[in-house]
Every structure is written in structure tokens, then in C-alpha cells.
Design a protein around this motif. Structure first.
Motif, short mmCIF file in Angstrom:
data_model
loop_
_atom_site.label_atom_id
_atom_site.label_comp_id
_atom_site.label_asym_id
_atom_site.label_seq_id
_atom_site.Cartn_x
_atom_site.Cartn_y
_atom_site.Cartn_z
N ARG A 165 -32.71 -78.41 33.75
CA ARG A 165 -33.00 -77.01 33.51
C ARG A 165 -32.15 -76.49 32.37
O ARG A 165 -31.66 -75.37 32.40
CB ARG A 165 -32.72 -76.20 34.78
N GLY A 167 -30.57 -74.82 29.21
CA GLY A 167 -30.92 -73.55 28.59
C GLY A 167 -31.05 -72.44 29.61
O GLY A 167 -30.99 -71.27 29.26
N GLU A 168 -31.23 -72.80 30.89
CA GLU A 168 -31.33 -71.76 31.91
C GLU A 168 -29.97 -71.53 32.55
O GLU A 168 -29.24 -72.47 32.82
CB GLU A 168 -32.30 -72.18 33.02
N VAL A 169 -29.69 -70.28 32.84
CA VAL A 169 -28.47 -69.98 33.59
C VAL A 169 -28.77 -70.22 35.06
O VAL A 169 -29.63 -69.57 35.64
CB VAL A 169 -28.04 -68.53 33.38
N ARG A 212 -21.46 -73.97 29.70
CA ARG A 212 -20.97 -72.62 29.47
C ARG A 212 -20.96 -71.85 30.79
O ARG A 212 -21.89 -71.95 31.58
CB ARG A 212 -21.89 -71.93 28.46
N MET A 217 -22.80 -64.85 37.00
CA MET A 217 -24.17 -65.34 37.05
C MET A 217 -24.24 -66.80 37.43
O MET A 217 -24.94 -67.17 38.35
CB MET A 217 -24.84 -65.15 35.69
N GLU A 222 -26.16 -76.17 27.45
CA GLU A 222 -26.99 -76.08 26.25
C GLU A 222 -26.17 -76.40 25.02
O GLU A 222 -24.95 -76.29 25.02
CB GLU A 222 -27.60 -74.68 26.12
N LEU B 138 -33.77 -66.25 30.40
CA LEU B 138 -33.31 -67.58 30.80
C LEU B 138 -31.89 -67.85 30.34
O LEU B 138 -31.06 -68.32 31.11
CB LEU B 138 -34.23 -68.65 30.24
N ARG B 139 -31.65 -67.57 29.08
CA ARG B 139 -30.32 -67.85 28.55
C ARG B 139 -29.35 -66.71 28.82
O ARG B 139 -28.18 -66.81 28.49
CB ARG B 139 -30.38 -68.10 27.06
#
Lengths: 227, 227
Positions: A165, A167-169, A212, A217, A222, B138-139
Motif C-alpha cells: 500500500r 504511498g498510502e498513510v 515516514r 495518523m 514512499e 492517500l498521502r
DNA sequence: GGCGCGCGATGCGCATTCTGATCGTCGAAG
DNA sequence: CTTCGACGATCAGAATGCGCATCGCGCGCC
């Protein structure tokens, strides 16, 4: 597109068969290992979905037998959450993908489609990458900048999730439910610690940093672009 | 975006319906399994939120029936903490996600959005924009005039709400219930403070100003074009 | 049975958010 | 046009709570 399912538990088997049939595949269902092996060798399937725990002949024994017969058949493994060892065995034996039960049907469908794509284009390596980081699902191996990195099961599982996944948080609750089988008791920080250890191996010795923290959250993996 | 909630407990059902309506969805509520099934099959929903314990027809029976009718409907399960078994069943049947009661509303909202993104593959956009302001869900990244802006969790959440309902004047009570999990105690000015911080980052350094105060009503975010 | 490594729990530092007081501004009425 | 009332804006200090590093236990391997 013919799919063979080998699954002894009636409910799950029927469910899978129905869902995949509805999705437009031709599906056969074997209830135990011996039947499954027989069908796999005689029928002309494009994909086998294989439960690990089977009466008679278990999943990887079956897979081994198929491979000994020189079949190139793509195999998708289904394993329970506490059977990671089995999963590893399966992958070493040449399974092409695996899915941990319980899973969302949509997830299964996605994997199946990926396997078909691969099958046609010749066997693509089952690796996930971002920047110079590479994760090999089959060999269970991770490299960064061509340097081999050894990860534990949890670390691997976590990195795999982050990569799938990317790029997704990912919220901590999601990570907790995917990597651990817990319903997020907020009074533990296992996740932070696991991330710390993972970072120590895949980020600390390298640049740029790929994992990151998004405060409040969750975490993202990424390649940090400009801007 | 149409959502069907099937929940027998009046309080919970009403609460969900109100919250999701305020978040901008069109919501129907069924009080028992049979009603729910009927609506699920006839109405044109994009998502079903399903309680497991229901009178008449329980959650996974309902789900099974829906699937037998060949519906691809994304399903989010609600289960009590001690019904893990049910949860697993639900997932095997093709539920796409689950949430353990009690849950924070924000958590539910996040899951709902994820399901929209995944299920409909982009029906629900992953990025929201107004004028030269852009928000990547998403980011979790925000840019204005191509300049990256770092926001904290609350700031992001507030801006997201304003963007989702851009052009609408949002009363403080609504903002309070969506961004904070509280029912507006009027003797606090957290909202004003939060708006201030947000403006400092997204409006102060730029033109035109996008966040407008409507005295006595609330706040709107919009591009101040002619009109 | 001992050793080593991987895992999960405790305590600190700091970013973020809230509190409360004061100042500014808008609008209406005299 | 001026004045007054009320609502919103702003600021600085305080408190909350998040994320990180370290520590000790326990499981698995030899």
C-alpha cells in the motif's frame, strides 16, 4: 480461465467457488488433498488455490507433488494466521502468492487477476519495490542498494504491508489488524517499536528515508519526491 | 454516494445516519434484517454498513443472500468486541472490512472512505481541490500553488471537511461533531483557534483567501469568483 | 539446559492542541 | 453618524498525548 480450488472446509470452499464463478471463471472444487492432486495433474487448470491444512495430503505436499511432475501451474496459498511457517514453506516450494485467512474476497480476486497476468507474460518475479528497496515474496528476502537485509517474520510482514500500500498513510489500527491479529488496544506501542526496528534495518543505514511518520495518523512508505 | 445502514438498535442507527448524512452521504436506515435485505437488493447503494446481531435475519445471513444475488456491494461489518468468530465468518463471506463496537465515529468515516476508494476504484476521488489548493487523501498531503504545506492531523481533518463540502456554510456544531468527537460545548473556542491555525498555513501566505467566516453561521471554503 | 535474539512493556521529551484573556470588528439602533 | 453589544480573532502559556529509545523477559535453537 480454469481454476482449481482445494479446500476441505465446505463453507469456505463453496463460498470461493461461487464468488469466482460469478467473477467469470470456470471453477472446480476438490475437498481433500488426494482429489486435489489428481485433478491438478489431469485437469487443465490455469491456477490452483490451495488451502494449507488439508486431510490426507496437506497443501505443500500437494504442491511438491505437482512440481515434481514438472507442472508450471501458478499456485495461490491460503493459510491461517498462525501458520506462517507453512506459508514460508509453501513459498519456498514455488507458490506464487499467498493470502492469510480471513481475507476479503476482493483481495483474493485481485491476487487471482495478478497471477493470470503474470502467467501470460511469462513468470514475473514476485517482488515489491520502492526506490532502491526490494522485497522478494518467494524467497522472503529483502535488499536495499543491493545489500541483503535480514528481517524477522513480523518485520517482513510489516514491510510487506507498507509496500503493498505504498504511498498510502496506514493508520495504526489497520496495521494492528493486519500484522498482528489484535483489535488495537491503544495501551500498547508494539507498532511503534516494530516500526523502529524495521527502520533500524531498512532506513537507518541508507538515504533517503522511506518510512515516514504522519503524526496522529500512521505511517507511509514512499520515495520522497521533491516539492 | 448512497449508504445503507442495517442496525436494529435505535440509538446507534440514528447516530450513524446523522453523522454520515452530515459528512455528505445519502443514507438509508433499516431496522431489521428483512427490511435491510430488501433495500439492499432493490435500492442502488454504494456501500452497506451491517450490524451482526439483528432480529429476523442476522448480518451474515443477509450478506450471504446479497452475494447469492450476485451483488458486488462493498460491506462494512459492525461487531461487538466478543464476537470475533462472527467477524471471521463475515470476512470469509466477503465483507470488505469490519469495525469493533464501540468505535470512534472518525474511525468509521475513515473506513467508509477507504472502501469507496477501493471498491469503486476512484468513484470517490483521492484528491480534493479548490482553486490552486489541493489535498491528497492517500498521502495526506496538501499543496497550494504547487508549494507543499505540512498540516497536523486536526488541521488536515478540518480542511478535508471544508473541501468536501466546499461552497456550503458549515455551522460550528457540525464541525465540532465531525472533526472533534464532541457535541459542541459552546463555552470553548477550539474551532476558532483551529481555523486560525489553518488559515495561517493555507490562506495567509496566498491570494485569494479561500476560508470565509459567515457571521452567526459558520465557515465556508470556496473560490471567491464573480457572482 | 544455556544462550541469543526477537518481542512487548515502561518512562521521557516534544509537537500539537486547548485554555482563557484580550482585542478587533461587524451590525443595529438611537 | 455615533455608540453599544456581541461575536469572532488572536495570542501566549499550559496540558495533553503521541512517538521514540531503552530495558528486561521469554521463546526457540543449539
Amino acid at each position: 480461465m480454469r481454476i482449481l480450488i482445494v479446500e476441505d472446509e465446505a463453507k469456505t470452499g463453496d463460498y470461493l467457488k461461487q464468488g469466482l464463478t460469478e467473477a467469470g471463471y470456470v471453477v472446480d472444487l476438490a475437498r481433500d488433498g488426494m482429489d486435489g492432486l489428481h485433478l491438478a495433474l489431469t485437469g487443465d487448470y490455469d491456477l490452483v488455490i490451495l488451502d494449507v491444512m488439508l486431510p490426507g495430503l496437506n497443501g505443500w505436499q500437494l504442491l511438491e507433488a505437482v512440481r515434481r511432475n514438472g507442472r508450471e501451474l501458478p499456485v495461490l496459498f491460503l493459510t491461517a494466521r498462525d501458520q506462517v511457517e507453512d506459508r514460508v514453506k509453501g513459498l519456498e516450494l514455488g507458490a506464487d502468492d499467498y493470502l492469510v485467512k480471513p481475507f476479503a474476497f476482493a483481495e483474493l480476486l485481485a491476487r487471482v487477476r495478478t497471477l493470470f497476468r503474470r502467467g501470460r507474460n511469462g513468470t514475473e518475479p514476485t517482488t515489491l519495490t520502492v526506490a532502491d528497496l526490494e522485497l522478494d515474496l518467494l524467497r522472503r528476502r529483502v535488499t536495499r542498494s543491493s545489500r541483503r537485509i535480514d528481517l524477522t517474520a513480523k518485520e517482513f510482514s510489516l514491510l510487506e504491508l507498507l509496500l503493498r500500500r505504498q504511498g498510502e498513510v496506514l493508520p495504526r489500527s489497520l496495521i494492528a489488524s493486519q500484522v498482528w491479529d489484535m483489535n488495537f488496544d491503544s495501551d500498547t506501542n508494539v507498532i511503534e517499536v516494530a516500526v523502529r526496528r524495521l527502520r533500524a534495518k531498512v532506513d537507518d543505514p541508507f538515504e533517503p528515508k522511506l518510512i515516514r511518520t504522519v503524526r496522529g495518523m500512521g505511517y507511509v512508505l514512499e520515495a520522497p519526491d521533491a516539492a
